[in-house]
Design a protein around this motif. Structure first.
Motif, PDB file in Angstrom:
ATOM      1  N   VAL A 112       0.827  -1.211   0.000  1.00 31.42           N
ATOM      2  CA  VAL A 112       0.000   0.000   0.000  1.00 31.42           C
ATOM      3  C   VAL A 112       0.864   1.265   0.000  1.00 31.42           C
ATOM      4  N   VAL A 113       0.627   2.104  -1.014  1.00 32.34           N
ATOM      5  CA  VAL A 113       1.285   3.411  -1.152  1.00 32.34           C
ATOM      6  C   VAL A 113       0.263   4.472  -0.766  1.00 32.34           C
ATOM      7  N   THR A 114       0.583   5.270   0.240  1.00 33.08           N
ATOM      8  CA  THR A 114      -0.428   6.143   0.846  1.00 33.08           C
ATOM      9  C   THR A 114      -0.041   7.614   0.830  1.00 33.08           C
ATOM     10  N   PHE A 115      -1.044   8.454   0.607  1.00 35.23           N
ATOM     11  CA  PHE A 115      -0.950   9.903   0.819  1.00 35.23           C
ATOM     12  C   PHE A 115      -2.026  10.275   1.822  1.00 35.23           C
ATOM     13  N   VAL A 116      -1.647  10.987   2.867  1.00 31.31           N
ATOM     14  CA  VAL A 116      -2.607  11.474   3.856  1.00 31.31           C
ATOM     15  C   VAL A 116      -2.511  12.993   3.901  1.00 31.31           C
ATOM     16  N   GLY A 117      -3.638  13.685   3.760  1.00 30.91           N
ATOM     17  CA  GLY A 117      -3.563  15.136   3.834  1.00 30.91           C
ATOM     18  C   GLY A 117      -4.845  15.824   3.449  1.00 30.91           C
ATOM     19  N   THR A 118      -4.752  17.141   3.353  1.00 39.59           N
ATOM     20  CA  THR A 118      -5.912  17.973   3.034  1.00 39.59           C
ATOM     21  C   THR A 118      -5.963  18.352   1.553  1.00 39.59           C
ATOM     22  N   PHE A 119      -5.104  17.757   0.741  1.00 43.82           N
ATOM     23  CA  PHE A 119      -5.106  17.996  -0.700  1.00 43.82           C
ATOM     24  C   PHE A 119      -5.026  19.491  -0.995  1.00 43.82           C
ATOM     25  N   GLY A 120      -4.121  20.162  -0.294  1.00 42.45           N
ATOM     26  CA  GLY A 120      -3.950  21.603  -0.460  1.00 42.45           C
ATOM     27  C   GLY A 120      -3.150  21.960  -1.701  1.00 42.45           C
ATOM     28  N   GLN A 121      -2.943  23.267  -1.871  1.00 41.94           N
ATOM     29  CA  GLN A 121      -2.309  23.779  -3.085  1.00 41.94           C
ATOM     30  C   GLN A 121      -0.926  23.202  -3.316  1.00 41.94           C
ATOM     31  N   TRP A 122      -0.139  23.071  -2.254  1.00 40.92           N
ATOM     32  CA  TRP A 122       1.247  22.633  -2.430  1.00 40.92           C
ATOM     33  C   TRP A 122       1.512  21.229  -1.883  1.00 40.92           C
ATOM     34  N   HIS A 123       0.463  20.497  -1.552  1.00 38.07           N
ATOM     35  CA  HIS A 123       0.663  19.148  -1.007  1.00 38.07           C
ATOM     36  C   HIS A 123       1.075  18.131  -2.068  1.00 38.07           C
ATOM     37  N   GLY A 124       0.768  18.406  -3.326  1.00 38.54           N
ATOM     38  CA  GLY A 124       1.235  17.553  -4.408  1.00 38.54           C
ATOM     39  C   GLY A 124       0.456  16.271  -4.630  1.00 38.54           C
ATOM     40  N   ALA A 125      -0.730  16.154  -4.060  1.00 42.22           N
ATOM     41  CA  ALA A 125      -1.519  14.935  -4.251  1.00 42.22           C
ATOM     42  C   ALA A 125      -1.744  14.603  -5.733  1.00 42.22           C
ATOM     43  N   PRO A 126      -1.971  15.612  -6.605  1.00 42.20           N
ATOM     44  CA  PRO A 126      -2.141  15.278  -8.025  1.00 42.20           C
ATOM     45  C   PRO A 126      -0.897  14.635  -8.639  1.00 42.20           C
ATOM     46  N   VAL A 127       0.284  14.944  -8.104  1.00 43.42           N
ATOM     47  CA  VAL A 127       1.509  14.346  -8.634  1.00 43.42           C
ATOM     48  C   VAL A 127       1.526  12.842  -8.342  1.00 43.42           C
ATOM     49  N   LEU A 128       1.127  12.467  -7.133  1.00 51.03           N
ATOM     50  CA  LEU A 128       1.032  11.032  -6.823  1.00 51.03           C
ATOM     51  C   LEU A 128      -0.028  10.376  -7.695  1.00 51.03           C
ATOM     52  N   ALA A 129      -1.138  11.071  -7.939  1.00 48.07           N
ATOM     53  CA  ALA A 129      -2.184  10.522  -8.803  1.00 48.07           C
ATOM     54  C   ALA A 129      -1.655  10.301 -10.219  1.00 48.07           C
ATOM     55  N   GLN A 130      -0.859  11.253 -10.724  1.00 48.01           N
ATOM     56  CA  GLN A 130      -0.257  11.099 -12.052  1.00 48.01           C
ATOM     57  C   GLN A 130       0.672   9.887 -12.073  1.00 48.01           C
ATOM     58  N   ALA A 131       1.456   9.722 -10.993  1.00 48.84           N
ATOM     59  CA  ALA A 131       2.363   8.580 -10.910  1.00 48.84           C
ATOM     60  C   ALA A 131       1.577   7.269 -10.895  1.00 48.84           C
ATOM     61  N   ALA A 132       0.491   7.241 -10.147  1.00 50.26           N
ATOM     62  CA  ALA A 132      -0.345   6.041 -10.092  1.00 50.26           C
ATOM     63  C   ALA A 132      -0.917   5.726 -11.465  1.00 50.26           C
ATOM     64  N   ARG A 133      -1.359   6.749 -12.171  1.00 56.01           N
ATOM     65  CA  ARG A 133      -1.936   6.554 -13.514  1.00 56.01           C
ATOM     66  C   ARG A 133      -0.889   5.979 -14.461  1.00 56.01           C
ATOM     67  N   ILE A 134       0.337   6.496 -14.401  1.00 56.01           N
ATOM     68  CA  ILE A 134       1.417   5.989 -15.251  1.00 56.01           C
ATOM     69  C   ILE A 134       1.640   4.505 -14.987  1.00 56.01           C
ATOM     70  N   MET A 135       1.704   4.150 -13.729  1.00 53.97           N
ATOM     71  CA  MET A 135       1.999   2.764 -13.385  1.00 53.97           C
ATOM     72  C   MET A 135       0.835   1.845 -13.737  1.00 53.97           C
ATOM     73  N   LEU A 136      -0.376   2.293 -13.498  1.00 55.16           N
ATOM     74  CA  LEU A 136      -1.542   1.467 -13.788  1.00 55.16           C
ATOM     75  C   LEU A 136      -1.792   1.329 -15.281  1.00 55.16           C
ATOM     76  N   ASP A 137      -1.472   2.375 -16.039  1.00 53.70           N
ATOM     77  CA  ASP A 137      -1.663   2.335 -17.489  1.00 53.70           C
ATOM     78  C   ASP A 137      -0.546   1.570 -18.199  1.00 53.70           C
ATOM     79  N   GLN A 138       0.677   1.831 -17.788  1.00 54.09           N
ATOM     80  CA  GLN A 138       1.825   1.361 -18.554  1.00 54.09           C
ATOM     81  C   GLN A 138       2.497   0.119 -17.969  1.00 54.09           C
ATOM     82  N   ARG A 139       2.218  -0.187 -16.705  1.00 53.88           N
ATOM     83  CA  ARG A 139       2.903  -1.308 -16.066  1.00 53.88           C
ATOM     84  C   ARG A 139       1.903  -2.170 -15.300  1.00 53.88           C
ATOM     85  N   ALA A 140       0.778  -2.434 -15.934  1.00 59.61           N
ATOM     86  CA  ALA A 140      -0.325  -3.118 -15.257  1.00 59.61           C
ATOM     87  C   ALA A 140       0.082  -4.487 -14.718  1.00 59.61           C
TER      88      ALA A 140
END
Length: 260
Positions: free
Chosen positions: A52-80
């Motif tokens: 389990v790879v986890t992000f915990v937070g308030t999804f604020g402006q500089w927390h970077g949650a979308p960056v982890l989401a982009q990384a997850a998408r890359i791995m799920l799309d390209q390395r299923a």
């Protein structure tokens, strides 16, 4: 704030700065049994043997949650197939301003069996979510207006105290606290055993590819996960508890003769 006070003429010796810290009793991995971790995973249908790879937070402006989401998408799309083989699971805990961007970045993978969005949880429950995780992500990004990043992310110190492997942005104080860490651009050799005092893997701020590289490294090296987690907790207990924070203030006040 320190820089602003100096510009206003406040003597440097009268200024004490210290990062955010943790309560070592609240954020203690020893509080949680294997059964506790399994129960939390079961609540969300996460397999007991998932990584389990986890992000915990308030999804604020500089927390970077979308960056982890982009990384997850890359791995799920390209390395299923690899994701399935490693039993990788992405857990997003919290909600907030950038949640729409997180969902957009995940796209159709939002409905994947390898992604869980919990929504908001009680703050007092946060340690249990961290305990039930294997890799923790702190993908902070620079301020959008170009000003200097000034954050002292509380989540970073909570992650450290829970003795988990961390993938974090090499950004201002985050990088300073984790200064002895390994950058994903220069990973150890595949057969190199962990040594020394590194506490995390550092990524270029805003780089989803770096987050992918960090997660991949840790997914394939359980010995490094345990090693980095132990080092991170040791550092948190040595320097980043509220006792240390307050003691720094008292020590300076005593040095200045403000208290006996």
């Amino acid at each position: 704030l320190r820089d602003e006070l100096l510009e206003r003429g406040v003597p440097a010796e009268r200024i004490v700065t210290y990062p955010n810290c943790i309560d070592p009793e609240t954020f203690d991995p020893g509080r949680f049994s294997a059964a506790d971790k399994s129960a939390l995973r079961a609540r969300y249908g996460i397999p007991d043997d998932a990584l389990v790879v986890t992000f915990v937070g308030t999804f604020g402006q500089w927390h970077g949650a979308p960056v982890l989401a982009q990384a997850a998408r890359i791995m799920l799309d390209q390395r299923a197939e690899w994701v399935v083989a490693k039993k990788l699971h992405f857990l997003f805990v919290g909600d907030g301003l950038r949640m729409p961007e997180v969902k957009a970045a995940l796209g159709p993978q939002l409905e994947s069996l390898h992604v869980t969005m919990t929504g908001l949880v009680l703050q007092k429950e946060a340690p249990a979510y961290l305990a039930a995780s294997d890799i923790l992500s702190s993908p902070h990004v620079p301020n959008a207006d170009g000003s200097r990043f000034f954050g002292s992310p509380t989540k970073l110190f909570e992650y450290m105290a829970m003795a988990k492997a961390i993938v974090a942005s090499d950004l201002e104080q985050v990088g300073e606290v984790l200064r002895d860490s390994v950058h994903v651009s220069m990973p150890p050799a595949s057969d190199e055993s962990p040594t020394g005092s590194p506490t995390a893997l550092l990524a270029t701020p805003g780089s989803a590819d770096d987050i992918v590289a960090g997660i991949t490294f840790l997914a394939e090296r359980p010995d490094w996960r345990g090693f980095l987690g132990d080092n991170a907790r040791d550092l948190a207990l040595r320097k980043y508890t509220w006792h240390h924070h307050v003691q720094a203030i008292l020590d300076r006040a005593q040095h200045l003769g403000l208290i006996a």
